[in-house]
Design a protein around this motif. Structure first.
Motif, PDB file in Angstrom:
ATOM      1  N   ASP A   1      28.127  98.958  61.812  1.00 41.82           N
ATOM      2  CA  ASP A   1      27.696  98.987  60.477  1.00 41.82           C
ATOM      3  C   ASP A   1      26.033  99.256  60.494  1.00 41.82           C
ATOM      4  O   ASP A   1      25.483  99.055  61.053  1.00 41.82           O
ATOM      5  CB  ASP A   1      27.899  97.448  59.540  1.00 41.82           C
TER       6      ASP A   1
ATOM      7  N   PHE B   1      32.630 103.973  56.856  1.00 35.22           N
ATOM      8  CA  PHE B   1      33.530 103.134  57.818  1.00 35.22           C
ATOM      9  C   PHE B   1      34.718 102.745  57.812  1.00 35.22           C
ATOM     10  O   PHE B   1      35.396 102.946  59.088  1.00 35.22           O
ATOM     11  CB  PHE B   1      32.719 101.143  57.323  1.00 35.22           C
TER      12      PHE B   1
ATOM     13  N   VAL C   1      34.013  95.678  65.774  1.00 32.41           N
ATOM     14  CA  VAL C   1      32.745  96.336  65.106  1.00 32.41           C
ATOM     15  C   VAL C   1      31.954  95.325  65.728  1.00 32.41           C
ATOM     16  O   VAL C   1      31.995  94.721  65.932  1.00 32.41           O
ATOM     17  CB  VAL C   1      33.632  95.396  64.005  1.00 32.41           C
TER      18      VAL C   1
ATOM     19  N   GLY D   1      28.161  93.906  63.792  1.00 36.17           N
ATOM     20  CA  GLY D   1      27.836  93.796  62.281  1.00 36.17           C
ATOM     21  C   GLY D   1      28.024  92.629  62.494  1.00 36.17           C
ATOM     22  O   GLY D   1      27.984  91.680  63.081  1.00 36.17           O
TER      23      GLY D   1
ATOM     24  N   ALA E   1      30.948  92.878  57.584  1.00 33.38           N
ATOM     25  CA  ALA E   1      31.149  93.963  58.336  1.00 33.38           C
ATOM     26  C   ALA E   1      32.506  93.516  58.879  1.00 33.38           C
ATOM     27  O   ALA E   1      33.996  94.650  59.354  1.00 33.38           O
ATOM     28  CB  ALA E   1      30.695  94.425  59.227  1.00 33.38           C
TER      29      ALA E   1
END
Length: 265
Positions: free
Chosen positions: A12, A47, A61, A63, A67
């Motif tokens: 992210d 994203f 992921v 983040g 996120a």
């Protein structure tokens, strides 16, 4: 190399700005233990495209809680959550939700859990517009929304005081008149003011509902598969997001609807 070892690591942009060192550490650990494809999206649209092009790779992921919520929402709407599992390396200032779900703190520990952990199936709250709730929701959206509203009113009163003299005192806090139904059973109706409603997905495939009424000292509690709230316009806080105003919303529990990779027991 197995599909399990092929990762799509989506980092992210907020994480890259907030803590580049933790991002670098996470990348090094993941690359050292897997065939990792690294994606560096610049915003929400990129994203989403990165996740949509995951192919057979396992999505990871890097983040914060926002996120994580964005990824779960996208994968839910893509109808992928029931078959796959998501992994997370929490990086950022708002990671309380991730930790409450069992994701380790620290880039090294979280990345090792991605590589060596086990998938745990978790319940999901889903509303009629395909919105998802991982932790819980509160009505009204207290604190953050209330602080923002208080700031606006403080500025407005200061301006009025400057232009026309003393402003009238601030209005007393509002109580909501809401109809709250749990599996069709009415817990509160419009004739009785409600101070707060909380809904959380429990560990047993049902939602835990708590209704705090203005006139009653003890809250009402219920477990239900679906919860409907309706009435005059209201806002609610779901995980990290404040949503609304809406006039009605129904949340349904989806037991074991999504998988999250957590440290092996």
């Amino acid at each position: 190399m197995s599909d399990h070892d092929q990762l799509l690591v989506v980092i992210d942009p907020v994480a890259r700005r907030m803590d580049g060192e933790s991002v670098r550490i996470a990348k090094d650990v993941l690359r050292g233990g897997s065939e990792a494809k690294i994606c560096l999206p610049d915003g929400p649209e990129e994203f989403a495209r990165a996740l949509a092009r995951r192919g057979s790779r396992r999505p990871v992921v890097v983040g914060d809680d926002r996120a994580l919520l964005r990824a779960v929402g996208l994968l839910h709407r893509d109808r992928w959550l029931g078959d796959g599992a998501l992994s997370l390396v929490p990086v950022g200032t708002s990671v309380q939700l991730a930790h409450s779900l069992g994701v380790p703190a620290g880039a090294v520990a979280a990345a090792r859990a991605v590589l060596d952990g086990a998938v745990r199936r978790l319940d999901l709250l889903v509303d009629e517009s395909d919105g998802v709730v991982l932790g819980g929701l509160t009505i009204p959206a207290l604190r953050s929304a209330a602080r923002a509203e208080a700031s606006v009113w403080h500025a407005a009163r200061s301006l009025v005081r400057t232009l026309v003299g003393p402003a009238p005192p601030a209005a007393a806090p509002r109580h909501h008149r809401l109809r709250v139904e749990a599996d069709g059973v009415v817990l509160a109706d419009l004739d009785e003011p409600v101070e707060a409603v909380t809904v959380r997905a429990g560990p047993d495939g049902r939602a835990a509902v708590v209704v705090r009424r203005r006139a009653a000292p003890a809250p009402l509690r219920a477990d239900a598969l679906s919860v409907t709230v309706s009435g005059p316009d209201f806002r609610y806080r779901a995980d990290t997001h404040v949503t609304g105003p809406v006039r009605t919303r129904t949340w349904t529990v989806r037991p074991g609807a999504w998988g999250l990779t957590l440290p092996a027991a």
